[in-house]
Design an enzyme around this catalytic site. Structure first.
Site, PDB file in Angstrom:
ATOM      1  N   SER A  15     -72.770 -67.146 -49.716  1.00 34.95           N
ATOM      2  CA  SER A  15     -72.718 -65.795 -49.147  1.00 34.95           C
ATOM      3  C   SER A  15     -73.419 -65.703 -47.792  1.00 34.95           C
ATOM      4  O   SER A  15     -72.859 -65.189 -46.821  1.00 34.95           O
ATOM      5  CB  SER A  15     -73.384 -64.813 -50.106  1.00 34.95           C
ATOM      6  OG  SER A  15     -72.751 -64.873 -51.355  1.00 34.95           O
ATOM      7  N   GLU A  35     -70.274 -77.903 -46.627  1.00 30.71           N
ATOM      8  CA  GLU A  35     -70.459 -77.482 -48.021  1.00 30.71           C
ATOM      9  C   GLU A  35     -70.130 -78.671 -48.920  1.00 30.71           C
ATOM     10  O   GLU A  35     -69.040 -79.240 -48.833  1.00 30.71           O
ATOM     11  CB  GLU A  35     -69.537 -76.295 -48.333  1.00 30.71           C
ATOM     12  CG  GLU A  35     -69.457 -75.920 -49.793  1.00 30.71           C
ATOM     13  CD  GLU A  35     -70.801 -75.563 -50.422  1.00 30.71           C
ATOM     14  OE1 GLU A  35     -71.492 -74.678 -49.900  1.00 30.71           O
ATOM     15  OE2 GLU A  35     -71.174 -76.218 -51.444  1.00 30.71           O
ATOM     16  N   CYS A  43     -72.644 -67.247 -55.888  1.00 32.19           N
ATOM     17  CA  CYS A  43     -72.179 -65.912 -56.258  1.00 32.19           C
ATOM     18  C   CYS A  43     -70.708 -65.928 -56.653  1.00 32.19           C
ATOM     19  O   CYS A  43     -70.326 -65.411 -57.703  1.00 32.19           O
ATOM     20  CB  CYS A  43     -72.418 -64.944 -55.099  1.00 32.19           C
ATOM     21  SG  CYS A  43     -71.688 -63.329 -55.384  1.00 32.19           S
ATOM     22  N   CYS A  48     -72.501 -64.299 -59.722  1.00 33.88           N
ATOM     23  CA  CYS A  48     -72.175 -62.877 -59.888  1.00 33.88           C
ATOM     24  C   CYS A  48     -70.720 -62.599 -60.269  1.00 33.88           C
ATOM     25  O   CYS A  48     -70.454 -61.803 -61.167  1.00 33.88           O
ATOM     26  CB  CYS A  48     -72.453 -62.117 -58.583  1.00 33.88           C
ATOM     27  SG  CYS A  48     -73.819 -62.743 -57.628  1.00 33.88           S
ATOM     28  N   LYS A  51     -69.552 -64.050 -63.685  1.00 35.87           N
ATOM     29  CA  LYS A  51     -70.386 -63.333 -64.679  1.00 35.87           C
ATOM     30  C   LYS A  51     -69.828 -61.935 -64.945  1.00 35.87           C
ATOM     31  O   LYS A  51     -69.633 -61.535 -66.069  1.00 35.87           O
ATOM     32  CB  LYS A  51     -71.831 -63.276 -64.174  1.00 35.87           C
ATOM     33  CG  LYS A  51     -72.857 -62.644 -65.077  1.00 35.87           C
ATOM     34  CD  LYS A  51     -73.062 -61.158 -64.889  1.00 35.87           C
ATOM     35  CE  LYS A  51     -73.325 -60.694 -63.506  1.00 35.87           C
ATOM     36  NZ  LYS A  51     -74.628 -61.020 -62.958  1.00 35.87           N
ATOM     37  N   ALA A 116     -74.401 -82.326 -46.007  1.00 29.50           N
ATOM     38  CA  ALA A 116     -75.012 -82.558 -44.700  1.00 29.50           C
ATOM     39  C   ALA A 116     -76.529 -82.631 -44.879  1.00 29.50           C
ATOM     40  O   ALA A 116     -77.089 -81.933 -45.723  1.00 29.50           O
ATOM     41  CB  ALA A 116     -74.662 -81.421 -43.752  1.00 29.50           C
ATOM     42  N   TYR A 181     -82.977 -62.143 -65.889  1.00 21.91           N
ATOM     43  CA  TYR A 181     -81.632 -61.634 -65.606  1.00 21.91           C
ATOM     44  C   TYR A 181     -80.541 -62.449 -66.324  1.00 21.91           C
ATOM     45  O   TYR A 181     -79.712 -61.913 -67.023  1.00 21.91           O
ATOM     46  CB  TYR A 181     -81.315 -61.836 -64.124  1.00 21.91           C
ATOM     47  CG  TYR A 181     -81.773 -60.846 -63.113  1.00 21.91           C
ATOM     48  CD1 TYR A 181     -80.940 -59.825 -62.692  1.00 21.91           C
ATOM     49  CD2 TYR A 181     -83.015 -60.975 -62.501  1.00 21.91           C
ATOM     50  CE1 TYR A 181     -81.323 -58.953 -61.690  1.00 21.91           C
ATOM     51  CE2 TYR A 181     -83.416 -60.107 -61.497  1.00 21.91           C
ATOM     52  CZ  TYR A 181     -82.563 -59.087 -61.089  1.00 21.91           C
ATOM     53  OH  TYR A 181     -82.940 -58.230 -60.098  1.00 21.91           O
ATOM     54  N   GLU A 185     -78.227 -61.361 -69.606  1.00 21.15           N
ATOM     55  CA  GLU A 185     -76.807 -61.088 -69.337  1.00 21.15           C
ATOM     56  C   GLU A 185     -75.911 -61.962 -70.221  1.00 21.15           C
ATOM     57  O   GLU A 185     -74.965 -61.476 -70.839  1.00 21.15           O
ATOM     58  CB  GLU A 185     -76.493 -61.330 -67.858  1.00 21.15           C
ATOM     59  CG  GLU A 185     -77.071 -60.244 -66.964  1.00 21.15           C
ATOM     60  CD  GLU A 185     -76.761 -60.411 -65.482  1.00 21.15           C
ATOM     61  OE1 GLU A 185     -76.888 -59.428 -64.743  1.00 21.15           O
ATOM     62  OE2 GLU A 185     -76.401 -61.527 -65.052  1.00 21.15           O
ATOM     63  N   GLY A 265     -85.075 -69.465 -64.643  1.00 19.80           N
ATOM     64  CA  GLY A 265     -85.303 -69.326 -63.218  1.00 19.80           C
ATOM     65  C   GLY A 265     -84.539 -70.355 -62.396  1.00 19.80           C
ATOM     66  O   GLY A 265     -83.944 -71.295 -62.927  1.00 19.80           O
ATOM     67  N   HIS A 439     -70.385 -32.095 -63.778  1.00 19.69           N
ATOM     68  CA  HIS A 439     -70.309 -31.980 -65.233  1.00 19.69           C
ATOM     69  C   HIS A 439     -68.905 -32.269 -65.736  1.00 19.69           C
ATOM     70  O   HIS A 439     -67.951 -31.851 -65.094  1.00 19.69           O
ATOM     71  CB  HIS A 439     -70.727 -30.555 -65.618  1.00 19.69           C
ATOM     72  CG  HIS A 439     -70.815 -30.350 -67.078  1.00 19.69           C
ATOM     73  ND1 HIS A 439     -71.784 -30.928 -67.865  1.00 19.69           N
ATOM     74  CD2 HIS A 439     -70.015 -29.635 -67.921  1.00 19.69           C
ATOM     75  CE1 HIS A 439     -71.603 -30.565 -69.129  1.00 19.69           C
ATOM     76  NE2 HIS A 439     -70.532 -29.799 -69.180  1.00 19.69           N
ATOM     77  N   GLU A 444     -75.423 -36.502 -64.129  1.00 19.23           N
ATOM     78  CA  GLU A 444     -75.919 -35.142 -63.855  1.00 19.23           C
ATOM     79  C   GLU A 444     -77.349 -34.969 -64.374  1.00 19.23           C
ATOM     80  O   GLU A 444     -78.102 -34.135 -63.882  1.00 19.23           O
ATOM     81  CB  GLU A 444     -74.995 -34.081 -64.443  1.00 19.23           C
ATOM     82  CG  GLU A 444     -74.983 -34.007 -65.952  1.00 19.23           C
ATOM     83  CD  GLU A 444     -74.026 -32.937 -66.479  1.00 19.23           C
ATOM     84  OE1 GLU A 444     -74.141 -31.777 -66.054  1.00 19.23           O
ATOM     85  OE2 GLU A 444     -73.156 -33.267 -67.312  1.00 19.23           O
TER      86      GLU A 444
END
Ligand code: NDP
Length: 461
Positions: A15, A35, A43, A48, A51, A116, A181, A185, A265, A439, A444
């Site tokens: 990202s 890459e 992500c 993300c 998931k 790289a 997290y 999840e 972690g 409503h 609300e």
């Protein structure tokens, strides 16, 4: 002719790296990106995005159950097809990865699909081809990777969030180690997809650092989903057996499962990148130290995103990458604002949160007011079930400014995103009260919280 082949060499097409590359190129800079895995980063490929797709898949379990209260009758029991979900997910993330690649190419960024490593302040080596590139600036955006803790005998048999999405076979019995997290999840996802999930973690509650009221609410919701939470219990060994894995636990009991997911972690992905050789300073867990402008102690080497281990969230990496390119190649003079970053935990029900927790506010303010409510969502009146929505406003007792909002319930993440705008603008509790309710909605309740639940002043302490 310039002594450099490129103005910017980005290591890592996730990202943060992709955003920096595209924006820099848009200013006319010559940009290269490398890459070693798949374009899109954690992500998109194994974080993300997949998931959230699995979260959607898991929530049909609740919908099927709820539907019957609303008059739907099923002639067959719905069945879940794990390989079909894995394949559908793969199709979507491949599509996204291709879009990322196409956008880089459209922006005239040169892409190298290989690892790289840094040779010096201005030099990068492409490890497959051996080519050495001289770069005016190097941006490290390599993210983080799962850390497999605790280090116990047999830990090599466990999987991380990198592997869980693509398991060839659905794990009927799943042990999840960790209470953060990722652990909660996946516990929530797999319990709904039909697994028996045991959550093993060292703390006395899930989600350390979140508002205590929400932590309690999520713990109860996980129990409702039949996740077996073992507080203060960790594995001591993992033994492979004919039909799965046998775990020894710190409470001296044993647990037999099909898979062990470790979610304790993530560590910055800096090993073997050549950073030490280039003289780049890192902290004791290997995170790259950067200033407010994402530059390291070596003026030509910069870093954005999880590799700096500050706020490890995708939108933060994207913003850091974007602003870095704006400053470096667009002449802008701006820095990322880290206040009021909303975040969500995509359990079911989900958590949406922005701003200070009650405990944080009490540490930094003399007077803190709490407005809190808990109610059953409207759907449960007919569908049944024990789901509860929890909402909490943390307000400065002196200025009336809303310092934090914490929600557990359907669409809490969506609410947190919008609330972040109000909180950034300095909205007060009186502003919330003056806002007309919509409503019928759950949200609300946020503007109709009339009664203060608690006031904490420093004198009390
Ligand atoms: P977290 O930091 O959220 O949680 C780590 C968990 O592992 C905690 O329960 C922690 O325990 C435990 N732990 C750490 N070290 C050990 C150890 N040595 N032995 C036993 N337990 C240990 O990390 P995650 O892996 O869940 O997620 C990594 C990051 O990814 C998050 O920080 C977040 O930024 C990002 N993320 C964001 C998501 C979102 O925005 N929805 C979703 C998923 C990930 P304790 O609490 O006791 O310290």
């Amino acid at each position: 002719m310039s002594e450099f082949e490129t103005d910017l060499f980005v290591i890592g097409a996730g990202s943060g790296g992709v955003r920096a590359a595209r924006i820099a190129s848009g200013y006319g800079a010559k940009v290269m990106i490398a890459e070693e895995f798949r374009i899109g980063g954690t992500c998109v490929i194994r974080g993300c995005v997949p998931k959230k797709l699995y979260v959607y898949a898991s929530r049909f379990a609740d919908d099927f159950a709820d539907a019957q209260g609303f008059g739907w009758r099923f002639t067959h029991r719905p069945e879940f097809d794990w390989p079909k979900l894995v394949a559908a997910k793969e199709g979507e993330i491949s599509r996204l990865s291709r879009i990322y690649e196409a956008n880089l190419l459209k922006s005239s960024v040169d892409i190298f699909q290989e690892r790289a490593e840094i040779l010096g302040p201005h030099e990068v080596r492409l490890m497959q081809s051996g080519r050495v590139v001289a770069a005016r600036h190097i941006l490290v955006a390599t993210g983080a990777s799962p850390q497999m803790l605790p280090t116990i005998p047999g830990v090599e048999h466990a999987i991380s969030s990198n592997e869980i999405f693509d398991l060839p076979k659905f794990p009927r019995r799943l042990a999840v180690v960790g209470g953060g997290y990722i652990a909660v999840e996946f516990a929530s996802i797999f319990a709904r997809l039909g697994a028996h999930v045991t959550l093993l973690f060292r703390a006395d509650n899930v989600l350390r650092g979140f508002d205590e009221t929400l932590r309690d609410g999520l713990r109860d919701a996980l129990a409702e989903a039949e996740v077996d939470q073992r507080f203060g219990v960790l594995p001591t060994e993992i033994v492979k057996t004919d039909d799965g894995f046998d775990l020894g636990l710190t409470d001296h009991s044993r647990l037999h499962v099909d898979q062990v997911l470790i979610a304790t972690g993530r560590a910055p992905h800096t090993k073997g990148l050549g950073l030490e050789k280039a003289g780049v300073e890192m902290d004791d867990i290997g995170a790259i130290k950067v200033d407010a402008r994402n530059t390291t102690n070596v003026p030509s080497i910069h870093a954005v995103g999880d590799v700096t281990n500050r706020v490890n969230l995708t939108p933060v990496a994207i913003r850091e990458g974007h602003f870095f390119a704006d400053r470096m190649f667009g002449g802008a003079d701006k820095e990322v604002d880290y206040d009021f970053i909303p975040s969500a935990v995509f359990t079911t029900p989900e958590i949406g949160t922005v701003g200070l927790t009650e405990a944080e506010a009490r540490k930094s303010r003399d007077c803190v007011d709490i407005y809190q409510t808990s109610f059953r969502p409207m759907k449960t009146t007919i569908a049944g079930g024990n789901e509860k929505v929890i909402m909490k406003l943390v307000v400065c007792g002196e200025s009336d400014q809303v310092l934090g909002v914490h929600i557990l319930g359907e669409s809490a993440g969506e609410m947190a995103q919008l609330l972040a705008i109000s909180l950034r603008l300095g909205a007060t509790k009186a502003d919330f009260d003056a806002t007309m309710a919509l409503h019928p909605s759950a949200a609300e309740e946020l503007v109709t919280l009339r009664n203060r639940t608690a006031r904490h002043t420093r004198d009390e302490e």
